[in-house]
Motif scaffolding. Structure first.
Motif, PDB file in Angstrom:
ATOM      1  N   GLU A   1       0.810  -1.217   0.000  1.00  0.00           N
ATOM      2  CA  GLU A   1       0.000   0.000   0.000  1.00  0.00           C
ATOM      3  C   GLU A   1       0.847   1.272   0.000  1.00  0.00           C
ATOM      4  OE1 GLU A   1      -2.553   1.942   3.462  1.00  0.00           O
ATOM      5  OE2 GLU A   1      -3.571   0.192   2.600  1.00  0.00           O
ATOM      6  N   LEU A   2       1.853   1.335   0.854  1.00  0.00           N
ATOM      7  CA  LEU A   2       2.599   2.581   1.042  1.00  0.00           C
ATOM      8  C   LEU A   2       3.871   2.683   0.199  1.00  0.00           C
ATOM      9  CD1 LEU A   2       2.253   2.836   4.917  1.00  0.00           C
ATOM     10  CD2 LEU A   2       0.941   4.094   3.192  1.00  0.00           C
ATOM     11  N   LEU A   3       4.530   1.553  -0.046  1.00  0.00           N
ATOM     12  CA  LEU A   3       5.809   1.581  -0.776  1.00  0.00           C
ATOM     13  C   LEU A   3       5.697   1.006  -2.181  1.00  0.00           C
ATOM     14  CD1 LEU A   3       8.161   0.464   2.152  1.00  0.00           C
ATOM     15  CD2 LEU A   3       7.756   2.794   1.304  1.00  0.00           C
ATOM     16  N   LYS A   4       4.496   0.530  -2.520  1.00  0.00           N
ATOM     17  CA  LYS A   4       4.241  -0.044  -3.857  1.00  0.00           C
ATOM     18  C   LYS A   4       5.188  -1.200  -4.169  1.00  0.00           C
ATOM     19  CE  LYS A   4       1.233   3.251  -4.251  1.00  0.00           C
ATOM     20  NZ  LYS A   4       0.151   3.103  -3.349  1.00  0.00           N
ATOM     21  N   THR A   5       5.462  -2.030  -3.172  1.00  0.00           N
ATOM     22  CA  THR A   5       6.317  -3.205  -3.365  1.00  0.00           C
ATOM     23  C   THR A   5       5.557  -4.263  -4.158  1.00  0.00           C
ATOM     24  OG1 THR A   5       5.573  -4.341  -1.370  1.00  0.00           O
ATOM     25  CG2 THR A   5       7.452  -2.817  -1.138  1.00  0.00           C
ATOM     26  N   PRO A   6       6.258  -5.253  -4.701  1.00  0.00           N
ATOM     27  CA  PRO A   6       5.557  -6.393  -5.305  1.00  0.00           C
ATOM     28  C   PRO A   6       4.688  -7.058  -4.242  1.00  0.00           C
ATOM     29  CG  PRO A   6       7.886  -6.442  -5.877  1.00  0.00           C
ATOM     30  CD  PRO A   6       7.718  -5.366  -4.845  1.00  0.00           C
ATOM     31  N   SER A   7       3.620  -7.703  -4.693  1.00  0.00           N
ATOM     32  CA  SER A   7       2.641  -8.234  -3.737  1.00  0.00           C
ATOM     33  C   SER A   7       2.820  -9.706  -3.386  1.00  0.00           C
ATOM     34  CB  SER A   7       1.235  -8.032  -4.288  1.00  0.00           C
ATOM     35  OG  SER A   7       1.093  -8.725  -5.519  1.00  0.00           O
ATOM     36  N   ALA A   8       3.676 -10.410  -4.102  1.00  0.00           N
ATOM     37  CA  ALA A   8       3.801 -11.846  -3.857  1.00  0.00           C
ATOM     38  C   ALA A   8       4.898 -12.148  -2.840  1.00  0.00           C
ATOM     39  CB  ALA A   8       4.083 -12.585  -5.156  1.00  0.00           C
ATOM     40  N   PHE A   9       4.500 -12.882  -1.804  1.00  0.00           N
ATOM     41  CA  PHE A   9       5.431 -13.331  -0.770  1.00  0.00           C
ATOM     42  C   PHE A   9       6.253 -14.485  -1.336  1.00  0.00           C
ATOM     43  CE2 PHE A   9       6.327 -16.293   2.709  1.00  0.00           C
ATOM     44  CZ  PHE A   9       6.966 -15.461   3.615  1.00  0.00           C
ATOM     45  N   LYS A  10       7.586 -14.363  -1.284  1.00  0.00           N
ATOM     46  CA  LYS A  10       8.468 -15.395  -1.833  1.00  0.00           C
ATOM     47  C   LYS A  10       9.278 -16.106  -0.756  1.00  0.00           C
ATOM     48  CE  LYS A  10       7.352 -14.494  -6.083  1.00  0.00           C
ATOM     49  NZ  LYS A  10       6.798 -15.450  -7.011  1.00  0.00           N
ATOM     50  N   GLY A  11       9.117 -15.711   0.498  1.00  0.00           N
ATOM     51  CA  GLY A  11       9.797 -16.399   1.588  1.00  0.00           C
ATOM     52  C   GLY A  11      10.380 -15.454   2.612  1.00  0.00           C
ATOM     53  N   MET A  12      10.689 -16.038   3.785  1.00  0.00           N
ATOM     54  CA  MET A  12      11.313 -15.298   4.880  1.00  0.00           C
ATOM     55  C   MET A  12      12.800 -15.618   4.907  1.00  0.00           C
ATOM     56  SD  MET A  12       8.851 -13.609   6.433  1.00  0.00           S
ATOM     57  CE  MET A  12       9.915 -12.958   7.682  1.00  0.00           C
ATOM     58  N   GLU A  13      13.597 -14.624   5.208  1.00  0.00           N
ATOM     59  CA  GLU A  13      15.033 -14.851   5.385  1.00  0.00           C
ATOM     60  C   GLU A  13      15.391 -14.866   6.860  1.00  0.00           C
ATOM     61  OE1 GLU A  13      17.525 -12.328   3.127  1.00  0.00           O
ATOM     62  OE2 GLU A  13      17.042 -13.390   1.275  1.00  0.00           O
ATOM     63  N   VAL A  14      14.850 -13.924   7.563  1.00  0.00           N
ATOM     64  CA  VAL A  14      15.123 -13.782   8.996  1.00  0.00           C
ATOM     65  C   VAL A  14      13.808 -13.390   9.652  1.00  0.00           C
ATOM     66  CG1 VAL A  14      16.383 -12.454  10.742  1.00  0.00           C
ATOM     67  CG2 VAL A  14      17.463 -12.929   8.542  1.00  0.00           C
TER      68      VAL A  14
END
Length: 122
Positions: A56-69
């Protein structure tokens, strides 16, 4: 309709970062049943909200691809006032998030993490 998102008190966006101050209202559906006598905000909800507000605020891609930390350090209780800090690294396609609050003049970090995002078709 069941309430799924917090009450937003303020937002500040200076790309590629955003800060959201909100109330984790006790009537949010995710508190019910997680745990019956000691409700806390589930980690999956915290990840969902970070992604939601990043899109919503940063216009990032919407698909979750995984957690790193990811670190869950202090439970988020009903009716808590919190700050969600977001930082987007477009080159690496990584979102860093941190949930924090202040209690008796002490800064509390509730959770933090990094997640990989991408386009839904990737």
């Amino acid at each position: 309709m069941a309430k799924r998102k917090p009450t937003i008190l303020s937002t500040e966006t200076i790309y590629p970062t955003a800060s959201i101050v909100f109330q984790a209202d006790a009537d949010i559906l995710d508190f019910s049943g997680h745990f019956n006598n000691f409700p806390i905000l589930p980690g999956v909800t915290q990840i969902d909200w970070a992604l939601h507000f990043a899109v919503e605020l940063l216009k990032t891609p919407s698909a979750f691809k995984g957690m790193e930390v990811i670190k869950f350090q202090e439970p988020i209780l009903p009716d808590s006032t919190l700050c969600l800090s977001l930082s987007w690294d477009e080159e690496k396609q990584k979102l860093t998030f941190k949930y924090s609050s202040t209690r008796e003049q002490d800064d509390i970090i509730h959770s933090s993490g990094k997640m990989k995002l991408g386009a839904p078709s990737e």
